[in-house]
Scaffold this motif. Structure first.
Motif, PDB file in Angstrom:
ATOM      1  N   THR A 130     -33.369  14.584 -27.358  1.00  9.26           N
ATOM      2  CA  THR A 130     -32.183  15.356 -26.803  1.00  9.26           C
ATOM      3  C   THR A 130     -31.811  14.962 -25.424  1.00  9.26           C
ATOM      4  O   THR A 130     -30.485  15.304 -25.314  1.00  9.26           O
ATOM      5  CB  THR A 130     -32.740  16.998 -26.953  1.00  9.26           C
ATOM      6  N   SER A 131     -32.489  14.759 -24.706  1.00 10.09           N
ATOM      7  CA  SER A 131     -32.145  14.600 -23.224  1.00 10.09           C
ATOM      8  C   SER A 131     -31.468  13.255 -23.075  1.00 10.09           C
ATOM      9  O   SER A 131     -30.343  12.792 -22.599  1.00 10.09           O
ATOM     10  CB  SER A 131     -33.324  14.714 -22.182  1.00 10.09           C
ATOM     11  N   ALA A 132     -32.103  12.271 -24.052  1.00  8.47           N
ATOM     12  CA  ALA A 132     -31.381  10.595 -23.957  1.00  8.47           C
ATOM     13  C   ALA A 132     -29.772  10.857 -24.551  1.00  8.47           C
ATOM     14  O   ALA A 132     -28.985  10.264 -24.216  1.00  8.47           O
ATOM     15  CB  ALA A 132     -32.228   9.667 -24.924  1.00  8.47           C
ATOM     16  N   TYR A 133     -29.631  11.775 -25.667  1.00  7.10           N
ATOM     17  CA  TYR A 133     -28.454  12.080 -26.140  1.00  7.10           C
ATOM     18  C   TYR A 133     -27.482  12.603 -25.319  1.00  7.10           C
ATOM     19  O   TYR A 133     -26.232  12.321 -25.134  1.00  7.10           O
ATOM     20  CB  TYR A 133     -28.621  12.862 -27.492  1.00  7.10           C
ATOM     21  N   GLN A 134     -27.959  13.585 -24.479  1.00  7.48           N
ATOM     22  CA  GLN A 134     -27.166  14.207 -23.494  1.00  7.48           C
ATOM     23  C   GLN A 134     -26.549  13.042 -22.579  1.00  7.48           C
ATOM     24  O   GLN A 134     -25.431  13.369 -22.058  1.00  7.48           O
ATOM     25  CB  GLN A 134     -27.989  15.386 -22.691  1.00  7.48           C
ATOM     26  N   GLU A 135     -27.706  12.186 -22.252  1.00  9.58           N
ATOM     27  CA  GLU A 135     -26.912  11.059 -21.362  1.00  9.58           C
ATOM     28  C   GLU A 135     -25.947  10.188 -21.835  1.00  9.58           C
ATOM     29  O   GLU A 135     -25.143   9.806 -21.412  1.00  9.58           O
ATOM     30  CB  GLU A 135     -28.470  10.248 -20.994  1.00  9.58           C
ATOM     31  N   GLN A 136     -26.234  10.026 -23.281  1.00 10.65           N
ATOM     32  CA  GLN A 136     -25.236   9.049 -24.145  1.00 10.65           C
ATOM     33  C   GLN A 136     -23.784   9.850 -24.425  1.00 10.65           C
ATOM     34  O   GLN A 136     -22.965   9.185 -24.769  1.00 10.65           O
ATOM     35  CB  GLN A 136     -25.908   8.747 -25.112  1.00 10.65           C
ATOM     36  N   PHE A 137     -23.805  11.064 -24.352  1.00 13.30           N
ATOM     37  CA  PHE A 137     -22.728  11.972 -24.857  1.00 13.30           C
ATOM     38  C   PHE A 137     -21.423  11.606 -24.106  1.00 13.30           C
ATOM     39  O   PHE A 137     -20.535  11.262 -24.675  1.00 13.30           O
ATOM     40  CB  PHE A 137     -23.130  13.452 -24.758  1.00 13.30           C
ATOM     41  N   ARG A 138     -21.547  11.514 -22.849  1.00  9.30           N
ATOM     42  CA  ARG A 138     -20.582  11.121 -22.121  1.00  9.30           C
ATOM     43  C   ARG A 138     -20.000   9.745 -22.246  1.00  9.30           C
ATOM     44  O   ARG A 138     -18.949   9.525 -22.204  1.00  9.30           O
ATOM     45  CB  ARG A 138     -20.949  11.154 -20.407  1.00  9.30           C
ATOM     46  N   ASN A 139     -21.064   8.652 -22.371  1.00  9.23           N
ATOM     47  CA  ASN A 139     -20.630   7.344 -22.698  1.00  9.23           C
ATOM     48  C   ASN A 139     -19.717   7.474 -24.019  1.00  9.23           C
ATOM     49  O   ASN A 139     -18.805   6.677 -24.139  1.00  9.23           O
ATOM     50  CB  ASN A 139     -21.669   6.377 -22.951  1.00  9.23           C
ATOM     51  N   LEU A 140     -20.326   8.102 -25.082  1.00  8.10           N
ATOM     52  CA  LEU A 140     -19.397   8.149 -26.306  1.00  8.10           C
ATOM     53  C   LEU A 140     -18.076   8.746 -26.358  1.00  8.10           C
ATOM     54  O   LEU A 140     -17.166   8.025 -26.645  1.00  8.10           O
ATOM     55  CB  LEU A 140     -20.525   8.733 -27.334  1.00  8.10           C
ATOM     56  N   PHE A 141     -17.921   9.890 -25.314  1.00  7.47           N
ATOM     57  CA  PHE A 141     -16.888  10.395 -25.081  1.00  7.47           C
ATOM     58  C   PHE A 141     -15.889   9.646 -24.304  1.00  7.47           C
ATOM     59  O   PHE A 141     -14.598   9.384 -24.633  1.00  7.47           O
ATOM     60  CB  PHE A 141     -17.134  11.779 -24.256  1.00  7.47           C
ATOM     61  N   MET A 175     -28.215  20.900 -30.359  1.00  8.31           N
ATOM     62  CA  MET A 175     -27.718  19.479 -30.017  1.00  8.31           C
ATOM     63  C   MET A 175     -27.220  18.902 -31.316  1.00  8.31           C
ATOM     64  O   MET A 175     -26.369  18.100 -31.050  1.00  8.31           O
ATOM     65  CB  MET A 175     -28.962  18.777 -29.525  1.00  8.31           C
ATOM     66  N   GLN A 176     -27.883  19.252 -32.371  1.00 11.43           N
ATOM     67  CA  GLN A 176     -27.337  18.641 -33.631  1.00 11.43           C
ATOM     68  C   GLN A 176     -25.960  18.969 -33.848  1.00 11.43           C
ATOM     69  O   GLN A 176     -24.854  18.221 -34.379  1.00 11.43           O
ATOM     70  CB  GLN A 176     -28.154  19.162 -34.890  1.00 11.43           C
ATOM     71  N   GLU A 177     -25.578  20.184 -33.526  1.00 16.28           N
ATOM     72  CA  GLU A 177     -24.172  20.927 -33.711  1.00 16.28           C
ATOM     73  C   GLU A 177     -23.164  19.985 -32.805  1.00 16.28           C
ATOM     74  O   GLU A 177     -22.063  19.839 -33.203  1.00 16.28           O
ATOM     75  CB  GLU A 177     -24.272  22.234 -33.424  1.00 16.28           C
ATOM     76  N   VAL A 178     -23.553  19.684 -31.373  1.00 17.62           N
ATOM     77  CA  VAL A 178     -22.985  18.938 -30.544  1.00 17.62           C
ATOM     78  C   VAL A 178     -22.589  17.395 -31.065  1.00 17.62           C
ATOM     79  O   VAL A 178     -21.574  17.001 -30.844  1.00 17.62           O
ATOM     80  CB  VAL A 178     -23.496  18.893 -29.184  1.00 17.62           C
ATOM     81  N   HIS A 179     -23.606  17.087 -31.654  1.00 11.55           N
ATOM     82  CA  HIS A 179     -23.314  15.612 -32.220  1.00 11.55           C
ATOM     83  C   HIS A 179     -22.279  15.933 -33.308  1.00 11.55           C
ATOM     84  O   HIS A 179     -21.419  14.873 -33.391  1.00 11.55           O
ATOM     85  CB  HIS A 179     -24.736  15.139 -32.656  1.00 11.55           C
ATOM     86  N   GLN A 180     -22.656  16.696 -34.412  1.00  9.48           N
ATOM     87  CA  GLN A 180     -21.517  16.834 -35.399  1.00  9.48           C
ATOM     88  C   GLN A 180     -20.003  16.806 -34.908  1.00  9.48           C
ATOM     89  O   GLN A 180     -19.176  16.534 -35.581  1.00  9.48           O
ATOM     90  CB  GLN A 180     -22.098  18.017 -36.190  1.00  9.48           C
ATOM     91  N   SER A 181     -20.114  17.776 -33.877  1.00 16.37           N
ATOM     92  CA  SER A 181     -18.677  17.986 -33.291  1.00 16.37           C
ATOM     93  C   SER A 181     -17.982  16.695 -32.808  1.00 16.37           C
ATOM     94  O   SER A 181     -16.876  16.220 -32.987  1.00 16.37           O
ATOM     95  CB  SER A 181     -18.943  19.070 -32.223  1.00 16.37           C
ATOM     96  N   GLN A 182     -19.036  16.037 -32.257  1.00 16.87           N
ATOM     97  CA  GLN A 182     -18.495  14.740 -31.605  1.00 16.87           C
ATOM     98  C   GLN A 182     -18.257  13.793 -32.582  1.00 16.87           C
ATOM     99  O   GLN A 182     -17.297  12.993 -32.529  1.00 16.87           O
ATOM    100  CB  GLN A 182     -19.527  14.031 -30.709  1.00 16.87           C
TER     101      GLN A 182
END
Length: 518
Positions: A130-141, A175-182
């Motif tokens: 979860t914490s690693a994806y939070q860090e990567q979220f911005r890079n993917l965005f 977090m799964q919902e955040v990923h699906q949204s992305q």
């Protein structure tokens, strides 16, 4: 409530009281015994989370106790503790499915670390994911919003798939919902990207286009075909990239993976178009021109994929490689599959052996029609799991294992992927309009332009013109195309089914993987 219940079995347990106290201070409940017999009686009648087991004890040994514990509770984790470092003992212990192995003398932190690894592993992995994806979220965005090219889109999709698979380890629905949204946002942008660029990619004069269905053989298979080393080109119909990742560990047991990449399926992302293009090395409009008798449009009678081998012969001739000795094997039923297992060694007699395996596609279509399969594959996670379970027990895997010890090149690919559809869009057409849910072609199509990618002239998309004034439309993202007649019935019937033919990351960006024997 204790963190976990630990059973510690050691004939010198008195000397380990300080260690027992250390674990109890950390929140564990610890039961101790000096021999295997008492430990087995306890395990029969009491719930235990982990067993710490001394290997050398009077009466019955640790390994004998381990075997009997596994008879009682097969999944109970056991940590073997021993003074003996001999290799055959370790092999025996690992073969008996121990969860960890500690060498005496053990210190308290060593034991604590082992327990954490076994008991808290899932929670710790979930938190870290979860914490690693939070860090990567911005890079993917940022990657999504930086006007990515076709190579960068493949990389974005690979990363999204990586995090989707990682999220299975997380128990965080948020977090799964955040990923699906992305992922949904990525598909929205991808549709715009394809709408802007697809026609230029398939233009015969194009100087810059990705590897696509019709160029796959030339660039990803042919360079590895060599005399003296059999090459097997395995085409598993309708295999998404995430499904490949689900079966990759099974392949890795028998084969060395040298190159894992992706390519773009042509539109429509449907077998008849993509697979014929793969074998012909031509876009459908050119297949129709070169093979007017064999090519069948959607509304024509007859099988749409009956002439792949004829198309392939034509491609070899055009590439001036008709010296290649090849065999073509199409597996469409269980009888074909078992014949493949029996004759697996025949694959070694050719420079190139093509295997077209038609199971995943049948699975996706059967899932639409059968309630039991809708339950078994209700979402992407279970669809991947079902694919992995099929492959491990499939005749295809049996056949490949029979030749895995021989020197071979193995190239796995697919024709297209599929997407779980959720949003119905209304389309009106005449009687000749095709029935596919992700694409339609016909005259006088009436639709909402923002819902689809439309080609008024099919030739711009490298497609034949089935009838005069016929146009093609492709559904975007997770949409599916329904007629107004019985609209609500069909919208509900097909919602949440896996379909293909349209424009999405899941349908268009698909795996091609090169392996050799280990």
């Amino acid at each position: 409530m204790p963190l976990a219940k630990i059973l510690w079995v050691d004939d010198e347990i008195e000397s380990l009281q300080s260690q027992k106290l250390f674990l109890e201070n950390k929140g564990y409940e610890v039961f101790t015994f000096t021999n295997g017999f008492d430990a087995l009686d306890f395990v029969k009648d009491n719930p235990v989370d982990v067993v710490l087991l001394d290997e050398t004890m009077p009466g019955i040994t640790g390994l004998e106790t381990l075997a009997k514990i596994k008879e009682i509770h097969q999944q109970l984790p056991v940590v073997l503790i021993t003074k003996n470092e001999t290799e055959n003992l370790m092999d025996d212990a690992i073969g008996s499915q121990i969860s960890d192995y500690l060498i005496k003398p053990v210190n308290p932190n060593q034991v604590l670390l082992s327990l954490k690894k076994i008991i808290d592993n899932k929670r710790l992995v979930a938190e870290k994911t979860t914490s690693a994806y939070q860090e990567q979220f911005r890079n993917l965005f940022m990657a999504l919003n930086s006007n990515p090219d076709y190579n960068e889109w493949m990389e974005i999709y690979r990363k999204l798939t990586y995090w989707e698979l990682e999220m299975e380890k997380s128990d965080s629905p948020e977090m799964q919902e955040v990923h699906q949204s992305q992922k949904s946002e990525a598909n929205t942008e991808f549709f715009k990207f394809i709408s802007r660029n697809y026609a230029s990619w398939v233009d015969p004069k194009s100087a810059d286009s990705p590897i696509m269905s019709h160029t796959l053989f030339r660039f990803k298979v042919l360079p590895h075909v060599e005399k003296g080393t059999p090459t097997i080109w395995l085409v598993i119909d309708n295999l998404r990239y995430d499904q490949w990742k689900a079966i990759q560990p099974v392949f890795a047991e028998s084969f060395r993976i040298h190159e894992e990449s992706t390519f773009y399926s042509i539109l429509p992302t449907a077998t008849q178009y993509c697979r014929n293009a793969m074998f012909a090395g031509l876009m459908p409009v050119d297949i129709e021109k070169n093979f007017p008798v064999q090519w069948k449009n959607d509304e024509e009678e007859g099988g749409k994929n009956l002439f792949e081998e004829d198309f392939f012969k034509g491609q070899l001739k055009r590439l001036k490689r008709d010296d290649i000795r090849y065999s073509y094997n199409k597996i469409v039923n269980n009888q074909d599959a078992h014949k493949l297992v029996e004759q697996a060694h025949n694959l070694l007699n050719h420079d190139l052996s093509i295997i077209v395996y038609n199971f995943v596609d049948m699975l996706s279509h059967a899932r639409t029609e059968m309630e039991v399969l809708k339950e078994l594959a209700s979402d992407e996670v279970s669809y991947r799991s079902l694919t992995a379970s099929w492959f491990v027990h499939s005749p295809l895997y049996q056949a490949l294992r029979k030749i895995a010890d021989k020197k071979i090149n193995l190239i796995l690919a697919t024709d297209h992927g599929s997407v779980r559809v959720k949003t119905p869009y209304k389309v009106v057409g005449d009687k000749q309009t095709t029935t596919n849910l992700r694409y339609k072609h016909g005259r006088n199509l009436n639709y909402e332009p923002k819902d689809v990618l439309a080609f008024k002239d099919p030739r711009q998309a490298g497609l034949p013109v089935p009838t005069v004034n016929s146009s093609f439309i492709f559904a975007k993202e997770d949409g599916f195309l329904c007629y107004p007649n019985n609209y609500n019935y069909y919208a509900n019937y097909y919602r949440n089914t896996f379909q293909h033919g349209g424009v999405s990351l899941e349908e268009m960006i698909v795996p091609v993987v090169r392996m050799t024997n280990k």
